[in-house]
Design a protein around this motif. Structure first.
Motif, mmCIF file in Angstrom:
data_model
loop_
_atom_site.group_PDB
_atom_site.id
_atom_site.type_symbol
_atom_site.label_atom_id
_atom_site.label_comp_id
_atom_site.label_asym_id
_atom_site.label_seq_id
_atom_site.Cartn_x
_atom_site.Cartn_y
_atom_site.Cartn_z
ATOM 1 N N SER A 41 0.814 -1.210 0.000
ATOM 2 C CA SER A 41 0.000 0.000 0.000
ATOM 3 C C SER A 41 0.849 1.262 0.000
ATOM 4 C CB SER A 41 -0.924 0.008 1.231
ATOM 5 O OG SER A 41 -1.822 -1.081 1.195
ATOM 6 N N PRO A 225 1.063 -9.175 2.868
ATOM 7 C CA PRO A 225 -0.292 -8.703 2.579
ATOM 8 C C PRO A 225 -0.321 -7.201 2.307
ATOM 9 C CG PRO A 225 -0.268 -10.128 4.515
ATOM 10 C CD PRO A 225 1.157 -9.849 4.180
ATOM 11 N N LEU A 227 -2.219 -4.160 2.950
ATOM 12 C CA LEU A 227 -3.235 -3.809 3.936
ATOM 13 C C LEU A 227 -3.599 -2.331 3.871
ATOM 14 C CD1 LEU A 227 -1.931 -5.784 7.047
ATOM 15 C CD2 LEU A 227 -3.580 -6.514 5.320
ATOM 16 N N GLU A 228 -4.870 -2.062 4.099
ATOM 17 C CA GLU A 228 -5.377 -0.700 4.228
ATOM 18 C C GLU A 228 -6.339 -0.649 5.407
ATOM 19 O OE1 GLU A 228 -7.275 0.506 0.668
ATOM 20 O OE2 GLU A 228 -5.498 0.292 -0.605
ATOM 21 N N LEU A 253 -10.307 -2.960 8.906
ATOM 22 C CA LEU A 253 -9.138 -3.366 8.133
ATOM 23 C C LEU A 253 -9.567 -4.015 6.825
ATOM 24 C CD1 LEU A 253 -5.996 -3.560 8.347
ATOM 25 C CD2 LEU A 253 -6.331 -5.864 9.263
ATOM 26 N N HIS A 254 -8.834 -3.701 5.760
ATOM 27 C CA HIS A 254 -9.145 -4.242 4.428
ATOM 28 C C HIS A 254 -7.867 -4.779 3.801
ATOM 29 C CE1 HIS A 254 -10.815 -4.684 0.422
ATOM 30 N NE2 HIS A 254 -9.884 -3.884 -0.068
ATOM 31 N N ASN A 255 -7.957 -5.990 3.243
ATOM 32 C CA ASN A 255 -6.853 -6.563 2.491
ATOM 33 C C ASN A 255 -7.032 -6.162 1.033
ATOM 34 O OD1 ASN A 255 -4.979 -8.195 1.116
ATOM 35 N ND2 ASN A 255 -5.192 -9.869 2.588
ATOM 36 N N HIS A 281 -0.660 -13.257 0.188
ATOM 37 C CA HIS A 281 -1.799 -12.342 0.243
ATOM 38 C C HIS A 281 -2.779 -12.704 1.360
ATOM 39 C CE1 HIS A 281 -4.072 -15.489 -1.899
ATOM 40 N NE2 HIS A 281 -2.998 -15.617 -2.665
ATOM 41 N N LEU A 283 -3.515 -12.610 5.404
ATOM 42 C CA LEU A 283 -3.134 -12.041 6.699
ATOM 43 C C LEU A 283 -3.637 -12.963 7.795
ATOM 44 C CD1 LEU A 283 -2.042 -9.685 8.472
ATOM 45 C CD2 LEU A 283 -4.355 -8.735 8.395
ATOM 46 N N ASN A 342 -12.494 -8.135 4.604
ATOM 47 C CA ASN A 342 -12.437 -7.095 5.629
ATOM 48 C C ASN A 342 -12.444 -7.723 7.016
ATOM 49 O OD1 ASN A 342 -12.659 -5.020 3.606
ATOM 50 N ND2 ASN A 342 -14.868 -5.377 3.555
ATOM 51 N N THR A 379 0.942 -0.338 6.371
ATOM 52 C CA THR A 379 -0.471 -0.040 6.184
ATOM 53 C C THR A 379 -0.679 1.452 5.988
ATOM 54 O OG1 THR A 379 -1.085 -1.907 7.592
ATOM 55 C CG2 THR A 379 -2.760 -0.250 7.206
#
Length: 482
Positions: A41, A225, A227-228, A253-255, A281, A283, A342, A379
């Protein structure tokens, strides 16, 4: 103070080149070296400018950023190479140019030289390619940027290095129509490093930008991963009676990696863990660094408490100590978070108030420091809200953010045993990265009457209850007297 440029309300021109000529030939770039460190990210970019003054009395150097690069940049900082003190950056927000003005630490005479370093962090600069991946397949990302680093000044030589953490680079762009600028080759690869250039005699006129500027991309493998944090809601509550600072984070949290192709197989997931070959990919767990002296830590999601966590605490650091100490919180979500999935959860903890609050006895002013966020490695936080709740009766509230916020406001927070409510300061941020883990400082005063208000309120409530019970026992409700 460093400015977070993506949040500024800017008007952009349709092309960058016409604005570049406005800077004038006050400098010459003897060399420009741009290094791009690829990630998930977050992408870190460091550009070094070897500057030479062509006119006397030069104290301001201008840096150009393209519209696309500007939109991706969430943090930037300029400094002299080899020094740690940031230089002052400024920009005329009413203009339509893409020029950043850097105040030099000293005035340069004719032929005076200086090496400037511009460091930027780009958020959402990569995307999965392909967009879907099976549970066993690797995670591939693609990054795009411009071939040339455009500057308002003529550049004698420049190169761009793009580095991948893993040596598995799938493909990269070979530039075209650059034979007049190269002498040894337009692009080379060594392991996970792609080098474009060196390119010679880069001009700034409109024809050059229109004819030779071109996009380049790198397709690479990423073994972590992507992550965002879609939303972060941090609440910090200060209690003088309990001598405690409570911090609670509500996180969505969003992958952002490639979405899962097909169905998820728990058997395959357990087999990968057994053989220590988990897909990059996915988490399965992550680690947070919390302040020292943490107590009463908790971790729960929408289904309740999550017991698959472990906290290793360290004692509170003495004030003035330069040793870096932190508690370690190891978190394992209730289920593995695959690409496109998520996970919403809440973590909270208490710290001793004396570790975060200072008191000026002469002026009666308290000063509290609250971290903007607890960073999850690698992140980016898309939207963040930090709310600091002060003790009831706090007055003369002032605050300083470590970097510009989108918005800030004052409100009243009402909790149990409150009468008039507690003042609260709220900050709104966007696109936070590991460079934004600063501390918000809030100063306030609490008079003695405010300290005693809660105790007096509780005492008055109990006294009223006893008085009511005392009077009620003496009320005769019988219809007929004996």
């Amino acid at each position: 103070m460093t400015r977070r440029w993506r949040t500024l309300p800017l008007l952009f021109v349709s092309a960058l080149a016409p604005s570049l000529s406005l800077a004038g030939p006050a400098f010459e770039n003897t060399a420009i070296v741009r290094t791009i460190e690829l990630g998930g990210s977050i992408v870190h970019v460091s550009t070094t400018y070897a500057v030479k003054a062509l006119e006397p009395g030069q104290a301001t150097y201008q840096i150009a950023l393209s519209k696309v690069e500007r939109a991706k940049t969430s943090w930037l900082e300029a400094k002299v190479r080899g020094q740690t003190t940031p230089l002052e950056l400024s920009e005329d927000e009413s203009s339509t140019e893409h020029l950043l003005s850097v105040s030099l630490p000293k005035v340069l005479a004719v032929n005076g030289t200086l090496n400037l370093v511009l460091e930027t962090v780009q958020a959402h600069a990569t995307h999965p390619f392909p967009e879907q991946a099976a549970q066993k397949e690797p995670q591939l990302l693609k990054y795009k940027t411009d071939l040339f680093t455009i500057s308002p000044y003529t550049t004698l030589v420049q190169r761009t290095k793009i580095k991948s953490l893993a040596p598995n680079v799938i493909s990269y762009t070979t530039p075209h129509d650059v034979d007049s600028f190269v002498r040894d080759g337009s692009v080379t690869r060594s392991g996970g490093t792609i080098t474009y250039g060196p390119y010679h005699d880069i001009q700034t006129d409109t024809d050059f930008v229109a004819s030779h500027q071109q996009p380049i991309s790198v397709h690479y493998s990423f073994d972590h991963p992507v992550l965002e944090v879609e939303t972060l809601r941090r609440t910090a509550e200060i209690s003088h009676w309990g001598s405690n600072l409570n911090i609670e984070d509500k996180i969505h949290l969003h992958n952002a990696g490639p979405t899962l192709k097909g169905h998820f197989s728990r058997l395959e997931y357990q087999s990968q863990n057994y053989h220590r070959k988990q897909a990059p990919h996915i988490l399965s767990d992550f680690t947070l660094h919390l302040p020292p002296g943490v107590t009463n830590a908790y971790f729960y999601d929408q289904n309740g408490n999550v017991s698959t966590s472990h906290l290793r605490t360290t004692p509170s650091a003495t004030k003035g100590s330069k040793a870096i100490q932190y508690s370690v919180l190891e978190l394992r979500p209730r289920y593995p978070v695959l690409g496109g999935w998520n996970y919403s959860y809440t973590i909270g903890f208490d710290t001793p108030l004396q570790d975060s609050v200072g008191y000026d006895a002469k002026n009666g002013i308290y000063t509290v420091g609250v971290p903007v966020m607890t960073n999850i490695p690698g992140t980016v936080v898309n939207d963040a809200e930090v709310k600091i709740i002060l003790p009831e009766g706090a007055t003369n509230v002032e605050f300083v953010s470590p970097f510009p916020e989108l918005a800030s406001s004052m409100s009243t927070h009402i909790s149990y045993l409150d009468t008039t409510g507690r003042p609260a300061v709220t900050f709104i941020y966007k696109d936070l990265t590991y460079k934004h883990t600063g501390i918000i400082y809030v100063s306030y005063q609490v008079p003695l009457s405010a300290h005693l208000k809660k105790a007096m309120s509780v005492g008055a409530a109990f006294f009223s209850l006893f008085a009511f019970a005392f009077m009620a026992r003496r009320v005769d409700l019988n219809l007929h007297k004996k």
